[in-house]
Design a protein around this motif. Structure first.
Motif, short mmCIF file in Angstrom:
data_model
loop_
_atom_site.label_atom_id
_atom_site.label_comp_id
_atom_site.label_asym_id
_atom_site.label_seq_id
_atom_site.Cartn_x
_atom_site.Cartn_y
_atom_site.Cartn_z
N SER A 9 0.81 -1.23 0.00
CA SER A 9 0.00 0.00 0.00
C SER A 9 0.84 1.27 0.00
O SER A 9 0.43 2.29 -0.55
CB SER A 9 -0.96 0.01 1.20
N SER A 55 -8.98 3.15 2.46
CA SER A 55 -8.72 1.87 3.14
C SER A 55 -7.55 1.13 2.50
O SER A 55 -7.27 1.29 1.31
CB SER A 55 -9.97 0.99 3.11
N GLU A 56 -6.91 0.29 3.31
CA GLU A 56 -5.80 -0.54 2.83
C GLU A 56 -6.27 -1.44 1.69
O GLU A 56 -5.53 -1.70 0.74
CB GLU A 56 -5.25 -1.40 3.97
N ASP A 57 -7.50 -1.90 1.78
CA ASP A 57 -8.04 -2.81 0.77
C ASP A 57 -8.07 -2.15 -0.60
O ASP A 57 -7.73 -2.78 -1.61
CB ASP A 57 -9.45 -3.25 1.17
N ILE A 58 -8.45 -0.87 -0.65
CA ILE A 58 -8.50 -0.15 -1.93
C ILE A 58 -7.10 -0.01 -2.50
O ILE A 58 -6.87 -0.23 -3.70
CB ILE A 58 -9.17 1.23 -1.76
N TYR A 59 -6.13 0.35 -1.65
CA TYR A 59 -4.75 0.48 -2.12
C TYR A 59 -4.25 -0.84 -2.71
O TYR A 59 -3.59 -0.86 -3.75
CB TYR A 59 -3.83 0.89 -0.97
N GLU A 60 -4.55 -1.94 -2.03
CA GLU A 60 -4.06 -3.23 -2.50
C GLU A 60 -4.74 -3.68 -3.79
O GLU A 60 -4.11 -4.29 -4.66
CB GLU A 60 -4.23 -4.27 -1.38
N ARG A 61 -6.03 -3.34 -3.95
CA ARG A 61 -6.72 -3.68 -5.20
C ARG A 61 -6.15 -2.88 -6.37
O ARG A 61 -6.02 -3.39 -7.49
CB ARG A 61 -8.22 -3.41 -5.06
#
Length: 340
Positions: free
Chosen positions: A162, A178-184
């Motif tokens: 991220s 969110s971390e999830d958005i960065y990782e996607r």
């Protein structure tokens, strides 16, 4: 002439490590602002360039779980090959995991020159690199060997996925996403990078670096930044198909031609503000605040959000007119609604 050699054929998966090295070039260097284009698996794993290809940053990435001196020596071979080629590169980077700290004179550094490596390890590195260059174990010193080693920059991967994305955005409050958005987003970039390798360019030749563009193995910084802003907002900001529902109030009272003109003006203004180097930071900041305000009270009318926005920031960019910002707020509301 420059001949492309050792390119990867039909490699359908670009590693996380190669994508990190791409994002390192575009967002984590002191001179990242100069880099506008990155070529993939042409000159090297990744190579950054300014707009006219008059300045090139060459990166070899090696994600070995263990990097003894011999492996480091092998890993430097492609960079050396480029150093003695007909093309001048501005910087030569070996992007690697953290080395054994016993190899380094100053173990606190994560970016360092060859001089930071201890003499014992240097002997192993140079021995193996000479073997790779010479094709034998004669130990002969290749041309410009010491000069090359003095130019190498070692960059250790010291961040999670991220962080590489966060450094590409100009949001001040990185926690607002969110971390999830960065990782996607990272996965999207990695997949796009991988897809570029599906062409065959082995033994192709060029006279000038800019000719590499004809092989379509490059990613523009603007493309990645457009992806970022679209994913943060939840929709494709610059190619929205239609009119955001909450923007209809602004169009009320206008005839059809006036509506078309205003929508076109808003779209053009957003693009100008985003891609203008002098105004893009303000664009990112305004977008960040809009996202925060909309998330806090999703039912607020766009005019209320706008009023709260101008209390928090003095909008100076000429392209960000009141109507353009209201349009942006409408896009954000639409995008965040679609995500829920």
């Amino acid at each position: 002439m420059y001949t492309f050699k050792n390119t990867e054929i039909n490699n359908k998966k670009a590693s996380d490590f190669e994508t990190k090295s791409l994002l390192y070039l575009l967002g984590m260097r002191g001179d990242s602002e100069e880099i506008e284009i990155v070529t993939v698996d042409c000159f090297n794993d990744v190579t950054g360039s300014n707009t006219d290809f008059s300045k090139l940053w060459d990166v070899q990435s090696k994600n070995h779980s263990n990097l003894p001196p011999s492996k480091i020596g092998e890993s430097l071979f492609t960079l050396y090959d480029n150093y003695i080629s007909t093309i001048n590169f501005y910087d030569y980077v070996l992007f690697i995991p953290k080395l054994n700290r016993e190899y380094l004179k100053d173990p606190s550094l994560n970016i360092y020159s060859y001089e930071n490596i201890n003499e014992k390890q240097k002997k192993g590195i140079e021995k193996k690199l000479k073997e790779k260059i010479n094709g034998d174990k004669s130990g002969n010193t290749p041309t410009l060997f010491s000069d090359f080693l003095s130019k190498i920059c070692f960059v250790e991967d010291n961040y999670k996925i991220s962080n590489y994305i966060k450094n590409m955005s100009n949001f001040k409050n990185k926690k607002s996403i969110s971390e999830d958005i960065y990782e996607r987003i990272f996965v999207e970039i990695r997949n796009a990078q991988s897809a570029l390798k599906n062409s065959y360019i082995e033994k192709e030749m060029i006279k000038n670096p800019v000719e590499v563009l004809k092989f379509n193995r490059h990613i523009k910084k603007s493309e990645i930044k457009t992806l970022l802003i679209s994913r943060f907002v939840g929709i494709d900001v610059f190619s929205f198909p239609g009119i955001p529902l909450s923007f209809f109030d602004v169009l009320n009272g206008l005839d059809e031609e006036e509506r078309k003109d205003l929508l076109q003006e808003c779209n053009e203004n957003l693009s100008r503000a985003f891609f203008d180097k002098n105004g893009c930071k303000e664009f990112w900041r305004i977008t960040e605040i809009i996202i925060k305000l909309v998330k806090e009270k999703t039912d607020n009318h766009i005019s209320v959000v706008y009023g709260n926005l101008i209390l928090l920031i003095n909008i100076k960019t000429q392209y960000l007119t009141r109507e353009t910002v209201l349009y942006m707020i409408s896009l954000v509301k639409t995008g965040l609604t679609n995500e829920n």
